[in-house]
Design a protein around this motif. Structure first.
Motif, PDB file in Angstrom:
ATOM      1  N   GLY A  93       0.815  -1.210   0.000  1.00  0.00           N
ATOM      2  CA  GLY A  93       0.000   0.000   0.000  1.00  0.00           C
ATOM      3  C   GLY A  93       0.845   1.256   0.000  1.00  0.00           C
ATOM      4  O   GLY A  93       0.560   2.209  -0.730  1.00  0.00           O
ATOM      5  N   TYR A  94       1.901   1.273   0.798  1.00  0.00           N
ATOM      6  CA  TYR A  94       2.750   2.462   0.863  1.00  0.00           C
ATOM      7  C   TYR A  94       3.491   2.666  -0.457  1.00  0.00           C
ATOM      8  O   TYR A  94       3.615   3.797  -0.934  1.00  0.00           O
ATOM      9  CB  TYR A  94       3.760   2.333   2.011  1.00  0.00           C
ATOM     10  N   TYR A  95       3.949   1.574  -1.047  1.00  0.00           N
ATOM     11  CA  TYR A  95       4.665   1.667  -2.322  1.00  0.00           C
ATOM     12  C   TYR A  95       3.738   2.212  -3.407  1.00  0.00           C
ATOM     13  O   TYR A  95       4.133   3.051  -4.219  1.00  0.00           O
ATOM     14  CB  TYR A  95       5.203   0.298  -2.711  1.00  0.00           C
ATOM     15  N   ALA A  96       2.481   1.731  -3.412  1.00  0.00           N
ATOM     16  CA  ALA A  96       1.506   2.224  -4.386  1.00  0.00           C
ATOM     17  C   ALA A  96       1.220   3.704  -4.160  1.00  0.00           C
ATOM     18  O   ALA A  96       1.043   4.479  -5.112  1.00  0.00           O
ATOM     19  CB  ALA A  96       0.211   1.421  -4.284  1.00  0.00           C
ATOM     20  N   ALA A  97       1.179   4.133  -2.904  1.00  0.00           N
ATOM     21  CA  ALA A  97       0.930   5.546  -2.605  1.00  0.00           C
ATOM     22  C   ALA A  97       2.104   6.415  -3.044  1.00  0.00           C
ATOM     23  O   ALA A  97       1.911   7.562  -3.465  1.00  0.00           O
ATOM     24  CB  ALA A  97       0.664   5.721  -1.109  1.00  0.00           C
ATOM     25  N   ARG A 118      -7.191  10.186  -1.173  1.00  0.00           N
ATOM     26  CA  ARG A 118      -6.761   9.129  -2.093  1.00  0.00           C
ATOM     27  C   ARG A 118      -5.443   8.509  -1.616  1.00  0.00           C
ATOM     28  O   ARG A 118      -5.265   7.290  -1.697  1.00  0.00           O
ATOM     29  CB  ARG A 118      -6.610   9.678  -3.515  1.00  0.00           C
ATOM     30  N   LEU A 119      -4.532   9.328  -1.131  1.00  0.00           N
ATOM     31  CA  LEU A 119      -3.285   8.794  -0.591  1.00  0.00           C
ATOM     32  C   LEU A 119      -3.584   7.825   0.550  1.00  0.00           C
ATOM     33  O   LEU A 119      -2.995   6.746   0.638  1.00  0.00           O
ATOM     34  CB  LEU A 119      -2.392   9.928  -0.082  1.00  0.00           C
ATOM     35  N   HIS A 120      -4.499   8.216   1.428  1.00  0.00           N
ATOM     36  CA  HIS A 120      -4.854   7.335   2.543  1.00  0.00           C
ATOM     37  C   HIS A 120      -5.473   6.033   2.047  1.00  0.00           C
ATOM     38  O   HIS A 120      -5.174   4.954   2.557  1.00  0.00           O
ATOM     39  CB  HIS A 120      -5.820   8.037   3.501  1.00  0.00           C
ATOM     40  N   ALA A 121      -6.336   6.136   1.027  1.00  0.00           N
ATOM     41  CA  ALA A 121      -6.966   4.933   0.476  1.00  0.00           C
ATOM     42  C   ALA A 121      -5.917   3.974  -0.085  1.00  0.00           C
ATOM     43  O   ALA A 121      -6.022   2.751   0.072  1.00  0.00           O
ATOM     44  CB  ALA A 121      -7.965   5.317  -0.609  1.00  0.00           C
ATOM     45  N   LEU A 122      -4.901   4.510  -0.740  1.00  0.00           N
ATOM     46  CA  LEU A 122      -3.830   3.674  -1.279  1.00  0.00           C
ATOM     47  C   LEU A 122      -3.005   3.063  -0.150  1.00  0.00           C
ATOM     48  O   LEU A 122      -2.628   1.889  -0.210  1.00  0.00           O
ATOM     49  CB  LEU A 122      -2.932   4.496  -2.197  1.00  0.00           C
ATOM     50  N   VAL A 123      -2.718   3.843   0.881  1.00  0.00           N
ATOM     51  CA  VAL A 123      -1.982   3.332   2.042  1.00  0.00           C
ATOM     52  C   VAL A 123      -2.689   2.117   2.637  1.00  0.00           C
ATOM     53  O   VAL A 123      -2.052   1.131   3.008  1.00  0.00           O
ATOM     54  CB  VAL A 123      -1.834   4.441   3.112  1.00  0.00           C
ATOM     55  N   MET A 124      -4.003   2.193   2.715  1.00  0.00           N
ATOM     56  CA  MET A 124      -4.788   1.123   3.346  1.00  0.00           C
ATOM     57  C   MET A 124      -5.261   0.078   2.349  1.00  0.00           C
ATOM     58  O   MET A 124      -5.936  -0.877   2.736  1.00  0.00           O
ATOM     59  CB  MET A 124      -6.003   1.733   4.054  1.00  0.00           C
ATOM     60  N   GLY A 125      -4.903   0.241   1.066  1.00  0.00           N
ATOM     61  CA  GLY A 125      -5.458  -0.625   0.027  1.00  0.00           C
ATOM     62  C   GLY A 125      -4.695  -1.886  -0.264  1.00  0.00           C
ATOM     63  O   GLY A 125      -5.081  -2.643  -1.169  1.00  0.00           O
ATOM     64  N   GLY A 126      -3.594  -2.132   0.416  1.00  0.00           N
ATOM     65  CA  GLY A 126      -2.871  -3.383   0.217  1.00  0.00           C
ATOM     66  C   GLY A 126      -2.235  -3.543  -1.145  1.00  0.00           C
ATOM     67  O   GLY A 126      -2.003  -4.661  -1.601  1.00  0.00           O
ATOM     68  N   GLY A 127      -1.970  -2.437  -1.825  1.00  0.00           N
ATOM     69  CA  GLY A 127      -1.348  -2.513  -3.140  1.00  0.00           C
ATOM     70  C   GLY A 127      -2.305  -2.267  -4.287  1.00  0.00           C
ATOM     71  O   GLY A 127      -1.878  -2.185  -5.445  1.00  0.00           O
ATOM     72  N   LYS A 128      -3.593  -2.144  -4.000  1.00  0.00           N
ATOM     73  CA  LYS A 128      -4.559  -1.842  -5.053  1.00  0.00           C
ATOM     74  C   LYS A 128      -4.340  -0.424  -5.556  1.00  0.00           C
ATOM     75  O   LYS A 128      -4.054   0.485  -4.794  1.00  0.00           O
ATOM     76  CB  LYS A 128      -5.988  -1.980  -4.519  1.00  0.00           C
ATOM     77  N   THR A 129      -4.490  -0.244  -6.858  1.00  0.00           N
ATOM     78  CA  THR A 129      -4.316   1.085  -7.439  1.00  0.00           C
ATOM     79  C   THR A 129      -5.647   1.750  -7.774  1.00  0.00           C
ATOM     80  O   THR A 129      -5.699   2.963  -7.957  1.00  0.00           O
ATOM     81  CB  THR A 129      -3.455   1.010  -8.712  1.00  0.00           C
ATOM     82  N   ARG A 130      -6.706   0.967  -7.841  1.00  0.00           N
ATOM     83  CA  ARG A 130      -8.041   1.519  -8.076  1.00  0.00           C
ATOM     84  C   ARG A 130      -8.754   1.614  -6.736  1.00  0.00           C
ATOM     85  O   ARG A 130      -9.296   0.630  -6.232  1.00  0.00           O
ATOM     86  CB  ARG A 130      -8.826   0.646  -9.053  1.00  0.00           C
ATOM     87  N   VAL A 131      -8.736   2.778  -6.160  1.00  0.00           N
ATOM     88  CA  VAL A 131      -9.331   2.990  -4.847  1.00  0.00           C
ATOM     89  C   VAL A 131     -10.168   4.251  -4.863  1.00  0.00           C
ATOM     90  O   VAL A 131      -9.982   5.136  -5.704  1.00  0.00           O
ATOM     91  CB  VAL A 131      -8.239   3.116  -3.760  1.00  0.00           C
TER      92      VAL A 131
END
Length: 370
Positions: A93-97, A118-131
């Protein structure tokens, strides 16, 4: 609970002689790096190392148990570690953010609440890019001491989070007279103070800091990792963030003098920047043409793909997709987009044996390294 009427956000701090001196150190490194010739191979290597360092140390601050080597394996090789699924999700998630920070900086996008969400959503998204941008918390949260369970900090109530975030973003977008590093440091502090989410606040605060610095021209070619400075002495990091006469936001925290935090943050930037300069000066001695401007046109995945084309002039979609752990169909779509954008060219159009090579501009760039 003690409450009070919200006022306009006006941070209180003093630019001490020490802060002024460290700002000069930062500017000196910034100018040195901009004029330092770094080859594409060296630049790509240093950038990726910095991104992995940022990911490792920022998640480690929050208790992530993966080692630096394991972070590299999770991000670069899609390896899994049984019992560490949550840790793997955090680093992905952090890498994606970080990708999003880089994209937003390249597009010169303004800092908005939606961008932060959106940054927070990516942090918590486990690597997902569509958040989807995540809404702020709808209840009270507290920060407790892990050993005593006592309350270390009680953030503002949920009803005040949205107004406070609006004030922070408005302040960021109208502060043209303050040095960018100080604006970034204040934003880090205030976001952590508001604590707008139940989880992921620290990581998002550090990403917001990086975004502000990149937008302000302090990207340093993407070679630094401020998170390492914090993680090396966590006690100092948390003590610098702890200001005010009470653990309760409404009892003096909002009006607290944050000179101590600003001093800590600016010194950390100076130390991190000088470390990069020393490393980059050593690497630049290998010679070669500086291709920073050309590389900035590429996104994070394209720069990563350059490593593959350094080893082989041509590659299949499967080989390209393997770098990112993509399924065949996803890899094929990615290659098609890269052909359309001019990054790749098709060398063998046959569907089953289709192969790709770099556009001649990027191929020439790699040839100049040799």
């Amino acid at each position: 609970m003690v409450t009070r009427k919200q006022t306009t956000f006006k941070p209180i701090f003093t630019i001490t002689p020490a802060v002024a001196g460290n700002l000069m150190r930062i500017e000196a490194v910034r100018q040195a790096i901009q004029s330092l010739p770094i080859t594409p191979r060296v630049l790509a290597s240093l950038r990726e190392t910095a991104r992995l360092f940022s990911t490792h140390y920022s998640t480690m601050i929050e208790g992530n148990r993966l080692t630096q080597e394991q972070v590299v394996q999770v991000i670069g090789q899609e390896q899994h570690f049984p019992g560490r699924e949550r840790d793997e999700g955090e680093v992905k998630g952090y890498y994606a953010a970080l990708d999003e920070v880089e994209r937003a900086a390249q597009q010169r996008e303004a800092v908005t609440e939606t961008a932060v969400q959106r940054l927070h959503a990516l942090v918590m998204g486990g690597g997902k890019t569509r958040v989807r941008p995540t809404p702020y918390r709808d209840g009270q949260n507290v920060i407790r001491d892990s050993r005593s369970s006592g309350i270390v900090y009680m953030p503002p109530e949920a009803k005040d989070v949205s107004p406070l975030m609006k004030q922070l973003v408005a302040w960021l977008n109208r502060q043209d007279d303050l040095p960018v590093p100080i604006r970034a440091g204040v934003a880090h502090y205030q976001f952590a103070t508001i604590h707008p989410y139940y989880d992921g606040n620290g990581r998002t605060a550090r990403l917001l800091t990086t975004l502000i610095l990149h937008l302000g021209g302090y990207d340093l070619k993407g070679l630094y990792a401020l998170e390492e400075y914090y993680a090396r002495a966590l006690k100092d990091y948390y003590e610098a963030l702890t200001v005010g006469p009470s653990h309760n936001y409404y009892v003096g925290r909002a009006e607290a003098d944050i000179t101590g935090w600003v001093s800590y943050f600016i010194e950390g930037m100076a130390v991190s920047f000088e470390k990069v300069r020393n490393q980059a000066e050593s690497e630049s001695g290998r010679g070669g043409k500086d291709q920073t401007k050309l590389l900035r046109n590429l996104d994070a995945r394209q720069r990563k793909a350059l490593a593959l084309f350094r080893r082989s002039r041509e590659a299949t979609a499967k080989e390209i997709g393997a770098i990112f752990g993509f399924q065949p169909r996803t890899a094929a779509h990615l290659c098609q987009r890269w052909v359309e954008s001019g990054f790749l060219e098709v060398t063998d159009p046959a569907k089953k044996s289709r192969r790709y090579r770099l556009n001649e501009v990027y191929e020439a760039m790699l040839n100049n390294e040799k």
